[in-house]
Design a protein around this motif. Structure first.
Motif: not given
Length: 228
Positions: A225-227, A194-197, A219, A215
């Motif tokens: 992604q979790r902004p 899980c990344i912060d875009p 996936e 993105l």
């Protein structure tokens, strides 16, 4: 999705970008950042990376059993563009003389017409046979790499045609592969994470559509992604 770019006044660290991994051994990978050609290849924590397959690629064509049409195929030389994805590409007829090509991840590469060269990651010409194709007729093209082929990463380049236009991984450390110098080892996140875009680094001029498409490619490897 509209992305925002968050600036950092301190050096970037892995936790800025990477919020969760299933397992360090599974999710992360040691890759090779290719030496620059014309300028340095520079990656910082959060740089989105594309992959180039260095070495010979080959393609094998097989029409599917049960087709109505007896169309044939001839590859150009080379049949596969450098850096193309490995795996099975599909050619599906939409009409008697028109077909669609998808890459191994199901991403459409474009449409083609029998008798006209299709030029993208694959380069070939399909010739109509005595029995016309019908909607749903299909063929598979399997792309494989020679045993000596290697994969090298560079910052994603949306204008490229060598594979680096596709998002492959995200850098987890800062590295510089100098122009005309040596390749550099680099730690990346490749899958199941899980990344912060908002902390990703994109090439100058990247559009929202290009970033969102990249993105979506990440996936496919379950990098979600979790902004912030």
């Amino acid at each position: 999705m509209v992305l925002k770019t968050l600036s950092l006044t301190e050096p970037r660290i892995e936790s800025n970008v990477l919020k969760y991994v299933v397992d360090d051994f599974i999710s992360k990978a040691q890759e090779v950042l290719q030496a620059g050609s014309g300028s340095d290849n520079v990656a910082d924590v959060g740089t989105v990376l594309g992959a180039i397959t260095v070495g010979a690629l080959s393609a094998a064509y097989a029409a599917r059993a049960g087709n109505t049409g007896n169309f044939t195929n001839a590859f150009a030389n080379p049949a596969v563009a450098p850096g193309s994805k490995l795996g099975v590409y599909t050619v599906t007829f939409l009409a008697a003389t028109r077909f669609r090509v998808e890459d191994p991840d199901g991403i459409e590469l474009g449409e083609g017409t029998t008798g006209v060269a299709f030029t993208n990651q694959l380069k070939f010409t399909i010739t109509a046979g005595g029995t016309p194709a019908v909607v749903g007729d299909a063929a598979d093209v399997t792309v494989t790499a020679a045993a000596v082929a290697t994969r090298k990463l560079v910052p994603i380049n949306f204008a490229a045609t060598d594979g680096s236009q596709n998002a492959y991984a995200i850098a987890l450390q800062k590295k510089i592969a100098p122009n005309g110098g040596s390749d550099q080892n680099i730690l990346t996140v490749r899958r199941l994470a899980c990344i912060d875009p908002n902390y990703l680094i994109w090439p100058a001029g990247a559009t929202t559509n290009q970033m969102n498409a990249a993105l979506a490619q990440l996936e496919l490897n379950h990098i979600i992604q979790r902004p912030s």
